[in-house]
Scaffold this motif. Structure first.
Motif, mmCIF file in Angstrom:
data_model
loop_
_atom_site.group_PDB
_atom_site.id
_atom_site.type_symbol
_atom_site.label_atom_id
_atom_site.label_comp_id
_atom_site.label_asym_id
_atom_site.label_seq_id
_atom_site.Cartn_x
_atom_site.Cartn_y
_atom_site.Cartn_z
ATOM 1 N N ASN B 187 -24.808 12.926 13.432
ATOM 2 C CA ASN B 187 -23.170 13.932 13.651
ATOM 3 C C ASN B 187 -22.477 13.800 14.147
ATOM 4 O OD1 ASN B 187 -21.454 15.839 15.067
ATOM 5 N ND2 ASN B 187 -23.385 17.489 15.289
ATOM 6 N N PRO B 188 -21.640 13.432 13.143
ATOM 7 C CA PRO B 188 -20.228 12.692 13.378
ATOM 8 C C PRO B 188 -19.185 13.177 14.653
ATOM 9 C CG PRO B 188 -20.152 14.771 11.319
ATOM 10 C CD PRO B 188 -21.470 14.208 12.195
ATOM 11 N N ASP B 189 -19.458 13.971 15.087
ATOM 12 C CA ASP B 189 -18.862 14.457 16.597
ATOM 13 C C ASP B 189 -19.635 13.270 17.472
ATOM 14 O OD1 ASP B 189 -16.870 16.481 15.356
ATOM 15 O OD2 ASP B 189 -17.333 17.689 15.154
ATOM 16 N N GLU B 190 -20.545 14.100 17.711
ATOM 17 C CA GLU B 190 -21.648 12.951 18.594
ATOM 18 C C GLU B 190 -21.156 11.769 18.295
ATOM 19 O OE1 GLU B 190 -24.801 17.725 18.794
ATOM 20 O OE2 GLU B 190 -25.910 14.712 18.143
ATOM 21 N N LEU B 191 -21.783 11.566 17.590
ATOM 22 C CA LEU B 191 -21.878 10.008 17.676
ATOM 23 C C LEU B 191 -19.999 9.177 17.599
ATOM 24 C CD1 LEU B 191 -23.650 8.883 14.509
ATOM 25 C CD2 LEU B 191 -24.173 8.626 16.825
ATOM 26 N N ARG B 192 -18.762 10.013 17.150
ATOM 27 C CA ARG B 192 -17.724 9.710 17.947
ATOM 28 C C ARG B 192 -17.374 9.698 19.335
ATOM 29 N NH1 ARG B 192 -13.293 10.861 13.589
ATOM 30 N NH2 ARG B 192 -14.178 10.024 12.694
ATOM 31 N N GLN B 193 -18.619 10.675 20.086
ATOM 32 C CA GLN B 193 -18.135 11.049 21.795
ATOM 33 C C GLN B 193 -19.595 9.401 21.679
ATOM 34 O OE1 GLN B 193 -19.219 14.655 23.480
ATOM 35 N NE2 GLN B 193 -18.380 16.001 21.555
ATOM 36 N N VAL B 194 -20.280 9.334 21.838
ATOM 37 C CA VAL B 194 -21.037 8.335 21.734
ATOM 38 C C VAL B 194 -20.216 6.957 21.863
ATOM 39 C CG1 VAL B 194 -22.817 6.776 21.569
ATOM 40 C CG2 VAL B 194 -23.643 9.465 21.769
ATOM 41 N N ARG B 337 -21.862 0.552 12.806
ATOM 42 C CA ARG B 337 -19.621 0.229 12.699
ATOM 43 C C ARG B 337 -19.521 0.954 14.704
ATOM 44 N NH1 ARG B 337 -18.246 4.316 8.334
ATOM 45 N NH2 ARG B 337 -16.737 5.083 9.484
ATOM 46 N N ILE B 338 -20.408 1.189 15.608
ATOM 47 C CA ILE B 338 -20.343 1.857 16.151
ATOM 48 C C ILE B 338 -20.581 0.741 16.910
ATOM 49 C CG2 ILE B 338 -21.198 2.752 18.410
ATOM 50 C CD1 ILE B 338 -21.453 5.343 16.711
ATOM 51 N N TRP B 339 -21.764 -0.331 16.995
ATOM 52 C CA TRP B 339 -21.355 -1.542 17.521
ATOM 53 C C TRP B 339 -20.942 -2.210 17.060
ATOM 54 C CZ3 TRP B 339 -24.456 -2.569 21.224
ATOM 55 C CH2 TRP B 339 -25.559 -4.054 21.779
ATOM 56 N N THR B 340 -20.008 -2.916 15.773
ATOM 57 C CA THR B 340 -19.585 -3.808 15.158
ATOM 58 C C THR B 340 -18.730 -3.610 16.281
ATOM 59 O OG1 THR B 340 -20.398 -3.597 13.778
ATOM 60 C CG2 THR B 340 -17.800 -5.429 13.662
ATOM 61 N N GLN B 341 -17.794 -1.821 15.994
ATOM 62 C CA GLN B 341 -16.147 -1.438 16.423
ATOM 63 C C GLN B 341 -16.284 -1.757 18.739
ATOM 64 O OE1 GLN B 341 -15.279 2.506 16.005
ATOM 65 N NE2 GLN B 341 -14.308 2.108 13.312
#
Lengths: 315, 344
Positions: B187-194, B337-341
């Motif tokens: 879920n993009p919204d939830e992942l963005r918050q994470v 992507r979250i991890w790399t960022q």
């Protein structure tokens, strides 16, 4: 001793003249063969696999699927938006490359500043003492890099030797935070790669004719002028070789940033390793490795060409 | 058809094994996690069976998988984690040796028989299981430790004194739990918050590293995300450490012994599978690596320290460990992507 080697050289020359040109070429090729085979099998072959994989699609659990795709290269610069699937520019990976290049560059400069006086010192010693100093320079190689890096960690950590001395002597009330910062990685890299700088510098400086230095002084050159106009130009091949030998392994350094950097920031080497593990994206890992290699090669070509011209200009 | 052949050979072997004495000369090549196999257990195995054991080590499930996928490794026994067992069964890399028909199978704790990664245990048997949570020095922080807030919104005394595991899944899963979102989330919204949560919390973390015991005992950090067995080993050197059971949940995992489909010493491998289901032998594993095994009756042979350790014996009010399944590739890509960022 000199007589003997001189006569051997003369004999060799005479013998070489007797052998026809084609035989000589064949012999050279035969002598080269073992090296060519090693490079071919263990250099070009893996490189071909890497290049091929970088144009394939990632397999479900690691590995590759045999479908052509340039996604790996696109991913390096662009990312698909989580919402609408449009491509947008992303600098995440460029920043990681940037950090690796920056750190390798700073390490090279640092090693040069520390290594040059060391090499000069050794070169100015009487010949019979030089071997001892060179031996001391290579001494750290007798121990594995991992163990040496670990020793640095023990020295600079919060409860390590340096902080023990600082806090114990009352110079500081709290320990100095060195470990797990960029300076810690910098210290570790300089320490690891300093011999790679000193040895080629020494090889150049050893051949330096100190009569030229004396001549420069006789012509009223200042010490700085002697260094800039005489010593550095003559030592240029050593400087170039030393910088290359430090910069390239520094760029791909893996152990030192992992142990001393604390792992909060990715370096190029760690980022590539991750693609073959938890990230399960072998094509991207291959592409990143090739991109890094290209960057290094381009930098080298530019650098060597520039310094080559410089060398010719200075005669 | 392949499976049928396997089960046929397995049944045949079992029949033979029951008839003949358990003395079969030869070798057995084990590929297990590094520093995870007790040498005395292997010596006992050799003494009882006459089989010489060769041991080799790996440091992650993915390393092991990559090597096994190449084929012809010469290894007989591997010890993959739960999700990796599922992957390897799906890819046909494991032999269906049917431990559930072996002599010692009745020792396996019933709650570890019908597991999602190998229902009914046709391929693998429990090696050890544990949890991935975190451990805190209670001399530094005296408040309630059973919350993930200590990782993501830490009190001043713990800020800058935290080590997170350098593991994409463990860090992101902890973030998902703290925000109350599901695992394998796309879920993009939830992942963005994470992603924002992790970005913000990163300033409080000193390191992200796997060597948790060493980080804690050297005094580099006062809190570390870690595994329960490692937490116990760290506590033995730093007694004020306490392992947390966060109310938001934590990861459970099990490593399992399995036989490779192309194992050169298939029969010896089966003898080994049966061997480690013996309570006394299972206890040797736990005494060495400090995790619980799934074999009933092994408690009788375990160290006193293991039986009372708060890291191993979970309190009654702790949440059930969450055994995370492997995520689909799109989710892995998003996590990546979250991890790399996070680490750019």
């Amino acid at each position: 001793m000199t007589d003997l080697s001189a006569s051997t050289v003369a004999d060799n020359l005479a013998r070489a003249r007797r052998i026809s040109e084609s035989t000589a070429r064949r012999r050279r090729l035969q002598l080269l063969m073992p090296a060519l085979i090693v490079i071919g099998i263990f250099g070009l072959f893996p490189l071909t696999i890497t290049a091929t994989y970088s144009f394939l699609s990632p397999g479900t659990y690691g590995g590759v699927r045999w479908e052509f795709s340039t996604d790996a290269y696109v991913q390096f610069l662009f990312q698909r938006d989580i919402f609408d699937d449009t491509l947008s520019f992303s600098d995440s990976y460029l920043r990681i490359i940037g950090r690796s290049v920056g750190l390798a560059f700073v390490t090279t400069i640092g090693a040069l500043i520390l290594g040059f006086p060391t090499a000069y010192f050794i070169a100015s010693k009487p010949p019979n003492q030089r071997n001892l100093w060179l031996f001391l320079i290579t001494l750290p190689f007798w121990t594995n890099l991992l163990i040496r890096t670990y020793a640095i960690l023990l020295i600079i950590r919060d409860e390590g030797l340096i902080n023990f001395a600082l806090v114990g002597s009352g110079l500081r009330s709290t320990p100095l935070n060195i470990l797990y910062t960029d300076p810690a990685v910098f210290i570790g890299l300089i320490y690891s790669y300093l011999p790679f700088m000193v040895l080629p510098l020494y090889a150049s400086l050893e051949k330096l004719d100190f009569k030229l230095v004396e001549a420069a002084y006789d012509l009223y050159a200042t010490r700085l002028q002697v260094l800039r106009r005489v010593i550095i130009p003559l030592a240029r091949p050593g400087i170039v070789a030393g910088c290359i030998l430090v910069f390239i392994p520094g760029l791909g350094a893996y152990i030192t940033p992992t142990l001393l950097g604390g792992g909060k920031k990715l370096m190029m080497g760690n980022m590539i390793a991750e693609q073959f593990g938890a990230s399960r994206n072998w094509p991207f890992g291959s592409a990143a490795a090739l991109i890094l290699m290209t960057v290094v090669m381009l930098a080298l070509v530019v650098y060597v060409r520039n310094s080559g011209q410089g060398g010719r200009r200075h005669g | 058809m392949k499976r049928l052949t396997y089960s046929l050979t397995a049944t045949l072997a079992l029949g033979l094994g029951a008839a003949a004495p358990a003395w079969a000369d030869g070798v057995l090549n084990i590929y297990n996690w590094g520093n995870y196999t007790p040498p005395d257990m292997l010596e006992k195995f050799t003494a009882e069976t006459g089989i010489t054991v060769n041991l080799d080590g790996y440091d992650s499930n993915e390393t092991m998988l990559a090597k096994v996928q190449e084929g012809n490794t010469g290894y007989d026994i591997v010890v993959p984690g739960d999700y990796m067992i599922a992957i390897m069964i799906e890819q046909g890399l494991l032999a269906m040796v049917e431990p559930n028909k072996m002599e010692n199978f009745h020792n396996v704790d019933p709650k570890w028989v019908d597991v999602w990664w190998d229902p009914g245990r046709s391929y693998s048997v429990p090696y050890q299981w544990g949890t991935t949570g975190f451990t805190v020095d209670t001399a530094i922080y005296s408040g309630d430790i059973n919350t993930l807030a200590l990782l993501f919104d830490p009190p001043p005394e713990l800020q800058g004194r935290i080590n997170m595991l350098n593991d994409m899944n463990d860090v992101i899963n902890a973030g998902l739990r703290y925000l109350g979102y599901g695992r394998c989330n796309s879920n993009p919204d939830e992942l963005r918050q994470v992603a924002e949560l992790l970005q913000n919390s990163k300033q409080y973390w000193r390191t992200m590293d796997y060597s948790t015991i060493e980080k804690l005992t050297s005094g580099d950090v006062d809190l570390s995300q870690t595994w329960n067995g490692a937490a116990m080993r760290a506590r033995e050197q730093r007694p004020t450490l306490q392992y947390a059971y966060p109310v938001e949940g934590f990861t459970g995992w099990m490593d399992n012994v399995a036989v490779l489909a192309d194992a050169p010493n298939m029969e010896n491998a089966k003898i080994f599978i049966n061997f480690i289901m013996d309570p006394e032998n299972a206890a040797m594993i736990s005494n060495f690596a400090r995790y619980a095994n799934g074999i009933t009756g092994s408690e009788a042979f375990m160290d006193e320290a293991m039986l009372s350790a708060p890291e191993i014996v979970m309190p009654a009010d702790a949440p059930t460990p969450d055994f995370v399944r492997p995520c689909p590739q799109e989710t892995v890509d998003l996590y990546n992507r979250i991890w790399t960022q996070l680490k750019q």
